[in-house]
Design a protein around this motif. Structure first.
Motif, PDB file in Angstrom:
ATOM      1  N   GLY A  28       0.826  -1.196   0.000  1.00 15.85           N
ATOM      2  CA  GLY A  28       0.000   0.000   0.000  1.00 15.85           C
ATOM      3  C   GLY A  28       0.864   1.251   0.000  1.00 15.85           C
ATOM      4  N   ALA A  29       0.234   2.395   0.047  1.00 15.33           N
ATOM      5  CA  ALA A  29       0.970   3.656  -0.020  1.00 15.33           C
ATOM      6  C   ALA A  29       0.809   4.504   1.226  1.00 15.33           C
ATOM      7  CB  ALA A  29       0.513   4.454  -1.237  1.00 15.33           C
ATOM      8  N   ALA A  76       5.847   5.465  -0.790  1.00 15.08           N
ATOM      9  CA  ALA A  76       5.465   6.630   0.019  1.00 15.08           C
ATOM     10  C   ALA A  76       6.327   7.849  -0.293  1.00 15.08           C
ATOM     11  CB  ALA A  76       5.550   6.288   1.504  1.00 15.08           C
ATOM     12  N   GLY A  77       6.707   7.983  -1.576  1.00 11.21           N
ATOM     13  CA  GLY A  77       7.486   9.140  -1.992  1.00 11.21           C
ATOM     14  C   GLY A  77       8.985   8.986  -1.815  1.00 11.21           C
ATOM     15  N   TRP A  78       9.431   7.806  -1.397  1.00  9.38           N
ATOM     16  CA  TRP A  78      10.853   7.547  -1.164  1.00  9.38           C
ATOM     17  C   TRP A  78      11.341   6.403  -2.046  1.00  9.38           C
ATOM     18  CZ3 TRP A  78      13.969  10.099   2.507  1.00  9.38           C
ATOM     19  CH2 TRP A  78      13.291  11.013   3.333  1.00  9.38           C
ATOM     20  N   SER A  79      12.601   6.444  -2.416  1.00 12.51           N
ATOM     21  CA  SER A  79      13.225   5.327  -3.115  1.00 12.51           C
ATOM     22  C   SER A  79      13.799   4.394  -2.060  1.00 12.51           C
ATOM     23  CB  SER A  79      14.345   5.828  -4.037  1.00 12.51           C
ATOM     24  OG  SER A  79      14.899   4.752  -4.763  1.00 12.51           O
ATOM     25  N   ALA A 169       6.228   7.383   7.418  1.00 14.51           N
ATOM     26  CA  ALA A 169       6.771   8.164   6.312  1.00 14.51           C
ATOM     27  C   ALA A 169       5.676   8.665   5.381  1.00 14.51           C
ATOM     28  CB  ALA A 169       7.765   7.310   5.521  1.00 14.51           C
ATOM     29  N   GLY A 170       4.731   7.789   5.048  1.00 17.00           N
ATOM     30  CA  GLY A 170       3.680   8.159   4.119  1.00 17.00           C
ATOM     31  C   GLY A 170       2.773   9.247   4.640  1.00 17.00           C
ATOM     32  N   CYS A 171       2.758   9.405   5.971  1.00 16.85           N
ATOM     33  CA  CYS A 171       1.908  10.418   6.601  1.00 16.85           C
ATOM     34  C   CYS A 171       2.690  11.642   7.057  1.00 16.85           C
ATOM     35  CB  CYS A 171       1.192   9.807   7.807  1.00 16.85           C
ATOM     36  SG  CYS A 171       0.069   8.467   7.402  1.00 16.85           S
ATOM     37  N   ALA A 172       3.956  11.737   6.665  1.00 18.47           N
ATOM     38  CA  ALA A 172       4.830  12.788   7.198  1.00 18.47           C
ATOM     39  C   ALA A 172       4.264  14.184   6.982  1.00 18.47           C
ATOM     40  CB  ALA A 172       6.219  12.675   6.577  1.00 18.47           C
TER      41      ALA A 172
END
Length: 425
Positions: A28-29, A76-79, A169-172
């Protein structure tokens, strides 16, 4: 939250050799959606639009991952590395049997300072922060006034005059904005509180060998650092590390917040021990699912309450009595009155059960939906969690799941699926 699973042949038969893309679908994201930017010029009746993809952010270990064979994917926007040269199954089992390092530097780390820091944090979360001892932490939840879950997080009350907070991280972006908005309210009301967001790296060292491996690089006695407690220490010569005994695998482990400039050095020193290997997102997800731990965005979100999610234990007794946390007017009555649906564990055989799989009653009626699922490397069967009508939530209840348009027998199961091994002293 706290024997070890048996290792045997046949794990590959469960279809666990998933691609990075498939694993990401399972993960999920979280809070992070697709981030796009559009721009356009309107001229002579023509509209031109272009979509700009936001580059994935990189942790301080990005190059290190690639040098060590990490298969990088966007999450989540990160590699982030989904796996390394070892298979997902091998990394999963190595963590259960020995020790693995996970890069979790994408998580949001913050400190809450000031005389009113506890009052400030309790205005946002359901936990009783005031009752925590020095250097003790707790899992908690940011909640909305409607009772939904904004995010899950760990709050540690340090002996150094601040609260140490780690959230997803996804909710940062959402979490930081939420905290900043409340901070502005508190400052306007004259309270003494400040918020600091950290740029430190964060690595999780997880598995039964962790204590033996880490003790070699510590002067402090790890036997005195129990589950959900924290200390600042020099680790393998790297000063200023915050070591917290916690994790997301169900195994004994720590998370180490370390200065970015020293994280490669520390990781290399840990890997010098033959017990230790690198592990990625794929293994992290199957490990946490075996341990019955929620993934934000899959298993909990702003449409689920702590009661529906069976997370009532995160709500402090004093907080329930005082009804002084966001959403208390919705959540507290649910504790006694129960809810129409409930998060449960599921086990099945046959084809894997994935997110969004319909859950059916014995007579074929839809009674819920799977939120997370995968074949268990330890149990050699499928494990999943999801929400079902409360009438079907009792452990041992026979139900069905719809996989590829066919009903497959399943059973409601107690979680964790694999016994956890958290260190309590």
């Amino acid at each position: 939250m706290w024997a070890r699973c048996l290792v045997g042949g046949g794990a590959s038969e469960l279809g666990l050799r998933a691609s990075g893309r498939r694993l990401l679908r399972a993960l999920g994201a979280g809070c992070a959606g697709k981030r796009q930017a559009s721009s356009g010029d309107v001229s002579a009746g023509e509209t031109a639009k272009s979509t700009l993809k936001v580059p994935a952010k990189k942790t301080p270990l990005f190059d290190f991952h690639r040098e060590h064979g990490g298969k990088m994917v966007e999450f989540a926007g990160w590699s982030m590395p989904v796996q390394y040269k070892d298979s997902h199954i091998a990394s999963h089992m190595h963590t259960r049997e020995r020790c693995s390092i996970f890069d979790v530097s994408h998580m949001l780390q913050s400190k809450v300072h000031g005389r009113d820091r506890v009052k400030f944090m309790e205005s946002l979360v359901v936990a009783d922060i005031a009752e925590l001892k020095d250097n003790q932490g707790t899992l908690s939840l940011f909640t909305t006034e409607k009772g939904g879950i904004i995010d899950d997080l760990i709050v540690t009350r340090t002996d150094q005059g601040y609260l140490y907070v780690v959230s997803n991280a996804g909710c940062a972006d959402k979490d930081s904005a939420h905290m900043k908005a409340r901070l502005a309210e508190f400052k306007a009301a004259g309270f003494d509180v400040d918020l600091e967001f950290l740029d430190a790296a964060l690595i999780a060292v997880q598995g039964p060998s962790m204590a033996r491996v880490l003790q070699e690089g510590l002067k402090e006695d790890l036997a005195k650092l129990t589950f959900m407690t924290s200390t600042v220490a020099t680790v393998f010569g790297v000063p200023g590390c915050r070591v917290t005994r916690c994790g997301y695998t169900g195994e004994d482990g720590v998370e180490i917040s370390v200065p970015q400039s020293r994280v490669v050095e520390l990781t290399e020193k840990l890997l010098a021990n033959g017990e230790v290997k690198l592990a990625g997102l794929g293994a992290r997800d199957s490990l946490r699912l075996e341990a019955g731990l929620c993934l934000y965005g899959n298993d909990i979100d702003e449409t689920t309450t702590p009661v529906e999610a069976t997370l009532v234990w995160t709500i402090g007794k004093r907080r329930r009595q005082n009804k002084d946390f966001p959403g208390a007017d919705v959540i507290v009555p649910q504790i006694k009155a129960k809810t129409a649906r409930k998060r449960v564990g599921l086990v099945s055989s046959g084809p894997p059960v994935r997110q969004h799989t319909p859950i059916l009653s014995p007579d074929g009626k839809v009674i819920g939906e799977v939120t997370s699922g995968c074949p268990s490397p330890c149990l050699k069967k499928n494990v999943a969690m999801g929400y079902v009508d409360a009438a079907f939530a009792k452990n041992g209840t026979a139900i069905q799941v719809e996989v590829r348009k066919k009903a497959v027998a399943a059973t409601v199961s107690k979680m964790p699926f694999v016994p956890t091994n958290y260190y309590s002293g």
